[in-house]
Design a protein around this motif. Structure first.
Motif, PDB file in Angstrom:
ATOM      1  N   VAL A  62       0.872  -1.350   0.070  1.00 31.48           N
ATOM      2  CA  VAL A  62       0.066  -0.088   0.000  1.00 31.48           C
ATOM      3  C   VAL A  62       0.712   1.082  -0.225  1.00 31.48           C
ATOM      4  O   VAL A  62       1.988   1.202   0.780  1.00 31.48           O
ATOM      5  CB  VAL A  62      -0.937  -0.009   1.484  1.00 31.48           C
ATOM      6  CG1 VAL A  62      -1.739   1.341   1.369  1.00 31.48           C
ATOM      7  CG2 VAL A  62      -1.917  -1.093   1.236  1.00 31.48           C
ATOM      8  N   SER A  63       0.467   2.149  -0.817  1.00 33.28           N
ATOM      9  CA  SER A  63       1.366   3.172  -0.756  1.00 33.28           C
ATOM     10  C   SER A  63       1.307   4.130   0.467  1.00 33.28           C
ATOM     11  O   SER A  63       0.167   3.976   1.135  1.00 33.28           O
ATOM     12  CB  SER A  63       0.816   4.371  -2.025  1.00 33.28           C
ATOM     13  OG  SER A  63      -0.270   4.691  -1.524  1.00 33.28           O
ATOM     14  N   ARG A  64       1.999   5.001   0.825  1.00 34.19           N
ATOM     15  CA  ARG A  64       2.118   5.827   2.201  1.00 34.19           C
ATOM     16  C   ARG A  64       0.990   6.510   2.336  1.00 34.19           C
ATOM     17  O   ARG A  64      -0.068   6.666   3.252  1.00 34.19           O
ATOM     18  CB  ARG A  64       3.488   6.672   2.071  1.00 34.19           C
ATOM     19  CG  ARG A  64       3.536   7.462   3.516  1.00 34.19           C
ATOM     20  CD  ARG A  64       4.718   8.237   3.517  1.00 34.19           C
ATOM     21  NE  ARG A  64       4.580   9.121   4.961  1.00 34.19           N
ATOM     22  CZ  ARG A  64       5.607   9.802   5.209  1.00 34.19           C
ATOM     23  NH1 ARG A  64       6.849  10.011   4.270  1.00 34.19           N
ATOM     24  NH2 ARG A  64       5.644  10.348   6.294  1.00 34.19           N
ATOM     25  N   ALA A  65       0.411   7.170   0.961  1.00 34.16           N
ATOM     26  CA  ALA A  65      -0.749   7.896   0.816  1.00 34.16           C
ATOM     27  C   ALA A  65      -1.952   7.220   1.275  1.00 34.16           C
ATOM     28  O   ALA A  65      -2.919   7.523   2.276  1.00 34.16           O
ATOM     29  CB  ALA A  65      -1.051   8.736  -0.247  1.00 34.16           C
ATOM     30  N   ASN A  66      -2.366   6.067   0.723  1.00 27.11           N
ATOM     31  CA  ASN A  66      -3.122   5.263   1.058  1.00 27.11           C
ATOM     32  C   ASN A  66      -3.109   4.564   2.386  1.00 27.11           C
ATOM     33  O   ASN A  66      -4.278   4.634   3.136  1.00 27.11           O
ATOM     34  CB  ASN A  66      -3.193   3.876   0.107  1.00 27.11           C
ATOM     35  CG  ASN A  66      -3.849   4.151  -1.388  1.00 27.11           C
ATOM     36  OD1 ASN A  66      -4.546   5.278  -1.476  1.00 27.11           O
ATOM     37  ND2 ASN A  66      -3.262   3.521  -2.191  1.00 27.11           N
ATOM     38  N   LEU A  67      -1.866   4.463   3.220  1.00 28.13           N
ATOM     39  CA  LEU A  67      -1.969   3.951   4.440  1.00 28.13           C
ATOM     40  C   LEU A  67      -2.643   5.157   5.195  1.00 28.13           C
ATOM     41  O   LEU A  67      -3.240   4.815   6.205  1.00 28.13           O
ATOM     42  CB  LEU A  67      -0.589   3.610   4.928  1.00 28.13           C
ATOM     43  CG  LEU A  67      -0.267   3.149   6.100  1.00 28.13           C
ATOM     44  CD1 LEU A  67      -0.893   1.847   6.454  1.00 28.13           C
ATOM     45  CD2 LEU A  67       1.196   3.007   6.321  1.00 28.13           C
ATOM     46  N   TYR A  68      -1.817   6.283   5.171  1.00 25.27           N
ATOM     47  CA  TYR A  68      -2.505   7.495   5.971  1.00 25.27           C
ATOM     48  C   TYR A  68      -4.105   7.698   5.866  1.00 25.27           C
ATOM     49  O   TYR A  68      -4.867   7.717   6.687  1.00 25.27           O
ATOM     50  CB  TYR A  68      -1.730   8.669   5.611  1.00 25.27           C
ATOM     51  CG  TYR A  68      -0.347   8.692   6.272  1.00 25.27           C
ATOM     52  CD1 TYR A  68      -0.422   9.038   7.599  1.00 25.27           C
ATOM     53  CD2 TYR A  68       0.738   8.011   5.603  1.00 25.27           C
ATOM     54  CE1 TYR A  68       0.825   9.086   8.379  1.00 25.27           C
ATOM     55  CE2 TYR A  68       2.074   8.244   6.428  1.00 25.27           C
ATOM     56  CZ  TYR A  68       2.190   8.729   7.832  1.00 25.27           C
ATOM     57  OH  TYR A  68       3.186   8.352   8.222  1.00 25.27           O
ATOM     58  N   ARG A  69      -4.407   7.351   4.545  1.00 26.49           N
ATOM     59  CA  ARG A  69      -5.926   7.354   4.302  1.00 26.49           C
ATOM     60  C   ARG A  69      -6.805   6.237   4.887  1.00 26.49           C
ATOM     61  O   ARG A  69      -7.949   6.626   5.432  1.00 26.49           O
ATOM     62  CB  ARG A  69      -6.163   7.389   2.711  1.00 26.49           C
ATOM     63  CG  ARG A  69      -7.444   8.018   2.475  1.00 26.49           C
ATOM     64  CD  ARG A  69      -7.639   8.210   0.740  1.00 26.49           C
ATOM     65  NE  ARG A  69      -6.615   7.751  -0.184  1.00 26.49           N
ATOM     66  CZ  ARG A  69      -5.779   8.425  -0.607  1.00 26.49           C
ATOM     67  NH1 ARG A  69      -5.846   9.638  -0.358  1.00 26.49           N
ATOM     68  NH2 ARG A  69      -4.965   7.835  -1.380  1.00 26.49           N
ATOM     69  N   LEU A  70      -6.195   4.965   5.155  1.00 31.89           N
ATOM     70  CA  LEU A  70      -6.793   4.146   5.781  1.00 31.89           C
ATOM     71  C   LEU A  70      -7.016   4.280   7.285  1.00 31.89           C
ATOM     72  O   LEU A  70      -7.845   3.945   7.936  1.00 31.89           O
ATOM     73  CB  LEU A  70      -6.191   2.804   5.398  1.00 31.89           C
ATOM     74  CG  LEU A  70      -6.321   2.140   3.999  1.00 31.89           C
ATOM     75  CD1 LEU A  70      -5.264   1.002   3.972  1.00 31.89           C
ATOM     76  CD2 LEU A  70      -7.837   1.836   3.859  1.00 31.89           C
ATOM     77  N   ASP A 123      -9.744   7.614   9.999  1.00 34.69           N
ATOM     78  CA  ASP A 123     -10.830   7.631  10.689  1.00 34.69           C
ATOM     79  C   ASP A 123     -10.343   7.320  12.278  1.00 34.69           C
ATOM     80  O   ASP A 123     -11.026   7.499  13.371  1.00 34.69           O
ATOM     81  CB  ASP A 123     -11.822   6.781  10.527  1.00 34.69           C
ATOM     82  CG  ASP A 123     -12.648   7.087   9.280  1.00 34.69           C
ATOM     83  OD1 ASP A 123     -12.519   8.130   8.921  1.00 34.69           O
ATOM     84  OD2 ASP A 123     -13.086   6.129   8.738  1.00 34.69           O
ATOM     85  N   GLU A 124      -9.199   6.773  12.378  1.00 37.53           N
ATOM     86  CA  GLU A 124      -8.423   6.377  13.655  1.00 37.53           C
ATOM     87  C   GLU A 124      -7.657   7.882  14.225  1.00 37.53           C
ATOM     88  O   GLU A 124      -6.939   7.421  15.268  1.00 37.53           O
ATOM     89  CB  GLU A 124      -7.740   5.124  13.550  1.00 37.53           C
ATOM     90  CG  GLU A 124      -8.139   4.257  12.804  1.00 37.53           C
ATOM     91  CD  GLU A 124      -9.286   3.372  13.923  1.00 37.53           C
ATOM     92  OE1 GLU A 124      -9.440   3.452  15.006  1.00 37.53           O
ATOM     93  OE2 GLU A 124     -10.229   2.903  13.279  1.00 37.53           O
ATOM     94  N   GLY A 125      -7.620   8.649  13.642  1.00 35.19           N
ATOM     95  CA  GLY A 125      -6.742   9.947  13.995  1.00 35.19           C
ATOM     96  C   GLY A 125      -5.436   9.847  13.562  1.00 35.19           C
ATOM     97  O   GLY A 125      -4.391  10.549  13.982  1.00 35.19           O
ATOM     98  N   GLY A 126      -5.140   8.865  12.495  1.00 34.31           N
ATOM     99  CA  GLY A 126      -3.823   8.771  11.891  1.00 34.31           C
ATOM    100  C   GLY A 126      -3.080   7.449  12.316  1.00 34.31           C
ATOM    101  O   GLY A 126      -3.380   7.054  13.504  1.00 34.31           O
TER     102      GLY A 126
END
Length: 102
Positions: free
Chosen positions: A4-12, A15-18
């Motif tokens: 998973v790209s870093r951007a997608n990981l952060y997007r995932l 909702d958890e606050g990062g």
């Protein structure tokens, strides 16, 4: 590693606050389990350090923020409940022990 790209990981984890907040919550939850364990005699500062918090005040603040109780209050309450449970458990065994003596 995750595919998973870093951007997608952060997007995932948005909702958890990062990602960092998610990791911190997991560490606090693990610390809480240890604090609730009456057989774990480690100090609160030691538990905090082992779960990635080098500053006990910061640990205490984040813990209270997440769980609504301080680590000290949790540990004290857990130990009191454990003592009461032991006492009541022993009291319940009294009649059984009396029957065994017959």
């Amino acid at each position: 590693m995750l595919g998973v790209s870093r951007a997608n990981l952060y997007r995932l984890f948005a909702d958890e606050g990062g990602v960092a907040r998610y990791i911190q919550c997991r560490r606090l939850a693990a610390a809480r389990r240890r604090l609730e364990d009456p057989s774990d005699l480690s100090g609160i500062g030691e538990i905090a350090t082992q779960h990635g918090f080098n500053n006990p005040a910061h640990f205490s603040h984040r813990f209270r923020e997440l769980f609504g109780i301080s680590p000290r209050e949790l540990r004290h309450g857990t130990r009191q409940r454990y003592s009461r449970d032991l006492e009541s458990g022993t009291a319940m065994l009294g009649p059984i022990f009396r029957q065994l003596d017959r």
